[in-house]
Design a protein around this motif. Structure first.
Motif: not given
Length: 137
Positions: A86-87, A91-93, A121-124
């Motif tokens: 959300k912030s 990363d969303v893109i 996803v793990k990195n995120l």
């Protein structure tokens, strides 16, 4: 708590819900009631301490991930990713592009889709947890 909770993130039309309960063991006693309202109880399904229910089978529309209140790691991990995304529009893109590519590549293969985004996803998750810890202070 899932992708549909993040504005602008490309997502399958699946609502992820995360109730937090006092005693996870009691949840098993509600399996019959959950079946009555269209949910399939799948136990932990790969995440220790979770009770997972899905609605819609292979064409699921809802997923419920129930955790006990003291399962801090899993609760924190899920909320951190949501809040981080959300912030962090970049990363969303990036995540949205990956999800779209994988959805096109694996339209009927949830395992292939999930496996394809696993490293990202793990990195995120790692970045999100670090970000959340830093911003709690």
């Amino acid at each position: 708590m899932g992708s549909t909770a993040v504005p602008g993130l490309k997502a399958k039309p699946i609502i992820d819900i995360m109730p937090i309960v006092k005693n996870i063991e009691i949840i098993n006693t509600f399996n019959a009631k959950m079946i009555e309202i269209g949910y399939e109880p799948l136990g932990e399904l790969g995440i220790k301490g979770r009770r997972y229910f899905r609605k819609g089978g292979e064409n699921r529309t809802h997923q419920i991930h129930i955790f006990q209140f003291d399962n801090d790691f899993e609760i924190e991990r899920h909320l951190a990713v949501r809040d981080y995304l959300k912030s962090h529009k970049k990363d969303v893109i990036e995540y949205g592009k990956l999800k779209e590519q994988l959805a096109n590549e694996f339209p009927k293969d949830i395992e292939g889709y999930s496996s394809g985004k696993d490293d990202f996803v793990k990195n995120l998750e790692r970045r999100a947890i670090e970000w959340r810890q830093k911003n709690k202070r």
